[in-house]
Design an enzyme around this catalytic site. Structure first.
Site, PDB file in Angstrom:
ATOM      1  CB  CYS A 115      -0.961   0.013   1.174  1.00  0.00           C
ATOM      2  SG  CYS A 115      -2.185  -1.302   1.079  1.00  0.00           S
ATOM      3  CG  HIS A 251      -3.000   3.836   2.759  1.00  0.00           C
ATOM      4  ND1 HIS A 251      -3.457   3.584   1.482  1.00  0.00           N
ATOM      5  CD2 HIS A 251      -3.064   2.652   3.425  1.00  0.00           C
ATOM      6  CE1 HIS A 251      -3.773   2.313   1.388  1.00  0.00           C
ATOM      7  NE2 HIS A 251      -3.557   1.719   2.549  1.00  0.00           N
ATOM      8  CG  ASN A 281      -6.500  -0.357   1.455  1.00  0.00           C
ATOM      9  OD1 ASN A 281      -5.817   0.142   0.565  1.00  0.00           O
ATOM     10  ND2 ASN A 281      -5.988  -0.961   2.507  1.00  0.00           N
TER      11      ASN A 281
HETATM   12  N1  COA Z   1     -18.810  -8.055   8.847  1.00  0.00           N
HETATM   13  C1  COA Z   1     -19.285  -8.385  10.048  1.00  0.00           C
HETATM   14  N2  COA Z   1     -18.519  -8.893  11.019  1.00  0.00           N
HETATM   15  C2  COA Z   1     -17.192  -9.009  10.766  1.00  0.00           C
HETATM   16  C3  COA Z   1     -16.643  -8.684   9.529  1.00  0.00           C
HETATM   17  C4  COA Z   1     -17.506  -8.187   8.549  1.00  0.00           C
HETATM   18  N3  COA Z   1     -17.055  -7.815   7.325  1.00  0.00           N
HETATM   19  N4  COA Z   1     -15.325  -8.921   9.562  1.00  0.00           N
HETATM   20  C5  COA Z   1     -15.057  -9.399  10.786  1.00  0.00           C
HETATM   21  N5  COA Z   1     -16.188  -9.468  11.504  1.00  0.00           N
HETATM   22  C6  COA Z   1     -16.332  -9.923  12.878  1.00  0.00           C
HETATM   23  C7  COA Z   1     -15.275 -10.927  13.261  1.00  0.00           C
HETATM   24  O1  COA Z   1     -15.678 -12.219  12.920  1.00  0.00           O
HETATM   25  C8  COA Z   1     -15.166 -10.713  14.741  1.00  0.00           C
HETATM   26  O2  COA Z   1     -16.239 -11.363  15.381  1.00  0.00           O
HETATM   27  P1  COA Z   1     -16.074 -11.976  16.855  1.00  0.00           P
HETATM   28  O3  COA Z   1     -15.790 -10.814  17.760  1.00  0.00           O
HETATM   29  O4  COA Z   1     -17.384 -12.629  17.108  1.00  0.00           O
HETATM   30  O5  COA Z   1     -14.914 -12.914  16.773  1.00  0.00           O
HETATM   31  C9  COA Z   1     -15.373  -9.237  14.859  1.00  0.00           C
HETATM   32  O6  COA Z   1     -16.132  -8.800  13.729  1.00  0.00           O
HETATM   33  C10 COA Z   1     -14.037  -8.505  14.791  1.00  0.00           C
HETATM   34  O7  COA Z   1     -14.233  -7.379  15.453  1.00  0.00           O
HETATM   35  P2  COA Z   1     -13.028  -6.484  15.847  1.00  0.00           P
HETATM   36  O8  COA Z   1     -11.772  -7.279  15.990  1.00  0.00           O
HETATM   37  O9  COA Z   1     -13.478  -5.657  16.996  1.00  0.00           O
HETATM   38  O10 COA Z   1     -12.890  -5.619  14.559  1.00  0.00           O
HETATM   39  P3  COA Z   1     -12.018  -4.339  14.444  1.00  0.00           P
HETATM   40  O11 COA Z   1     -12.649  -3.221  15.182  1.00  0.00           O
HETATM   41  O12 COA Z   1     -10.570  -4.628  14.710  1.00  0.00           O
HETATM   42  O13 COA Z   1     -12.153  -4.038  12.895  1.00  0.00           O
HETATM   43  C11 COA Z   1     -10.883  -4.232  10.908  1.00  0.00           C
HETATM   44  C12 COA Z   1     -11.653  -4.979  12.001  1.00  0.00           C
HETATM   45  C13 COA Z   1     -10.314  -5.250   9.931  1.00  0.00           C
HETATM   46  C14 COA Z   1     -11.832  -3.310  10.184  1.00  0.00           C
HETATM   47  C15 COA Z   1      -9.761  -3.393  11.580  1.00  0.00           C
HETATM   48  O14 COA Z   1      -9.021  -4.198  12.457  1.00  0.00           O
HETATM   49  C16 COA Z   1      -8.835  -2.789  10.585  1.00  0.00           C
HETATM   50  O15 COA Z   1      -9.200  -1.928   9.801  1.00  0.00           O
HETATM   51  N6  COA Z   1      -7.541  -3.181  10.603  1.00  0.00           N
HETATM   52  C17 COA Z   1      -6.573  -2.644   9.709  1.00  0.00           C
HETATM   53  C18 COA Z   1      -6.708  -3.322   8.395  1.00  0.00           C
HETATM   54  C19 COA Z   1      -6.017  -2.565   7.300  1.00  0.00           C
HETATM   55  O16 COA Z   1      -6.107  -1.374   7.248  1.00  0.00           O
HETATM   56  N7  COA Z   1      -5.339  -3.300   6.428  1.00  0.00           N
HETATM   57  C20 COA Z   1      -4.669  -2.744   5.331  1.00  0.00           C
HETATM   58  C21 COA Z   1      -3.483  -1.996   5.777  1.00  0.00           C
HETATM   59  S1  COA Z   1      -2.738  -1.262   4.397  1.00  0.00           S
END
Ligand code: COA
Length: 324
Positions: A115, A251, A281
């Site tokens: 990215c 980004h 993204n």
């Molecule tokens: N829809 C609904 N539920 C989802 C889901 C979706 N698309 N994706 C994951 N979940 C669920 C998971 O199964 C998990 O459930 P559980 O608690 O029962 O196990 C829960 O949601 C995860 O929640 P949480 O860990 O609190 O999510 P989060 O607040 O960390 O958000 C991301 C998840 C991926 C959005 C966040 O961590 C993120 O943006 N990370 C950075 C990713 C990124 O930017 N990557 C590229 C970098 S260049």
């Protein structure tokens, strides 16, 4: 000898026609618009059509940037293209785009920094201009990340989209890029990666094992922390205060990460360019897409100071502080 700066003289971008909304995703994966919006800020993403490639998007974005700069393709002496989703293994997408533009003969190569690809490419192009090697450079960030998305995996498929952006950089006695900072730490490989490839081999999983593996929460934490120190480092390198920055162009991975960086800089969100809601993204495409949107919407004006930053798989992270 007078200082040579690399100045952005034109911007352009291109998005695939097809839009996939969060509501569309709800039809085939267990998710909800509400979950995606509150966790990421994303409302929709653009997705390439059958046969449409990173090179196609790059070519369109490049043509617009060249026109905006009033530069002919034949005048270019370098093309640097950030991507992790090249059209084919080789030649590089930069070479494919070079030929389509009619810039044959100039140096052209791809940069894979996930990215951070565009900001890496910008940093490299800046060095070529400052050293006197190049006078007119085309820098592109382009991806078709949806080609490597597993549409059954809700943790990742809701996050990504396709798109490209480009800038023309020209040597000038006026600033210009003041500073760029490029970093990587391969120790974080396992938090965000695509495990297969030519040398490691492919496997029998769907799509030959080509898919994004991501530990979302860990990526989030490291990204926020790393971007905090990156913006400090960039301000120091440019000899500037946060209050001198007119616009943050980050980004576009997650609105919460963007807000954390803005807070660190003490910048109100009114001074932050946000396109993650519309584009999701787009990896290397994200920063130049946001920049082109900022220029064409009239937000960013000539003479203003812009802070560009990115973070991605590797991990890689990079920034550029420039006067537009
Ligand atoms: N829809 C609904 N539920 C989802 C889901 C979706 N698309 N994706 C994951 N979940 C669920 C998971 O199964 C998990 O459930 P559980 O608690 O029962 O196990 C829960 O949601 C995860 O929640 P949480 O860990 O609190 O999510 P989060 O607040 O960390 O958000 C991301 C998840 C991926 C959005 C966040 O961590 C993120 O943006 N990370 C950075 C990713 C990124 O930017 N990557 C590229 C970098 S260049």
């Amino acid at each position: 000898m007078a200082q040579i700066y690399a100045r952005i003289t034109g911007t352009g971008s291109a998005l695939p026609e097809k839009v996939l909304t969060n509501a569309d995703l709800e039809q085939f994966v267990e998710t909800s618009d509400e979950w995606i919006r509150t966790r990421t800020g994303i409302r929709q993403r653009h997705v390439v059509a059958e046969g449409e490639t990173t090179g196609d998007l790059s070519y369109r974005a490049a043509q617009i940037a060249l026109e905006a700069a009033g530069v002919k393709a034949s005048e270019l002496d370098l093309i640097v293209l950030g991507t992790t989703t090249p059209d084919i293994i080789f030649p590089s997408t930069a070479c494919l785009v070079q030929h389509r533009l009619g810039a044959n003969g100039c140096a052209a190569f791809d940069v894979n920094a996930a990215c951070s690809g565009f900001v890496y490419a910008l940093g490299i192009a800046d060095k070529f201009i400052r050293s006197g090697h190049s006078k007119k450079v085309l820098v592109i960030g382009a991806e078709t990340l949806t080609r490597m998305v597993d549409w059954t995996e809700r943790e990742t498929c809701v996050l990504f989209g396709d798109g490209a952006g480009a800038v023309v950089l020209e040597a000038s006695s006026e600033p210009g890029i003041y500073a760029t900072c490029l970093h990587a730490d391969g120790a974080y490989k396992d938090l965000l990666y695509n495990p297969v490839g030519v040398s490691a081999g492919f496997n029998d999983e769907p799509n030959h094992g080509v898919r994004i593996h991501m530990s979302g929460r860990e990526v989030f934490k490291v990204a926020v922390k790393t971007l905090d120190s990156l913006v400090e480092e960039t301000l120091q390198a440019a000899g500037m205060e946060a209050s001198q920055i007119d616009w943050l162009i980050p980004h576009q991975a997650n609105l919460r990460i963007i807000e954390a960086t803005a807070k660190r800089l003490n910048m109100p969100m009114e001074q932050v360019i946000v396109t993650v809601d519309k584009h999701a993204n787009t990896s290397s495409g994200s920063v130049p897409l946001a920049l082109d949107y900022a220029v064409r919407s009239g937000k960013v004006q000539r003479g203003q100071n812009l802070l560009l930053e990115a973070f991605g798989g590797g991990f890689t992270w990079a920034s550029a502080l420039l006067r537009y």
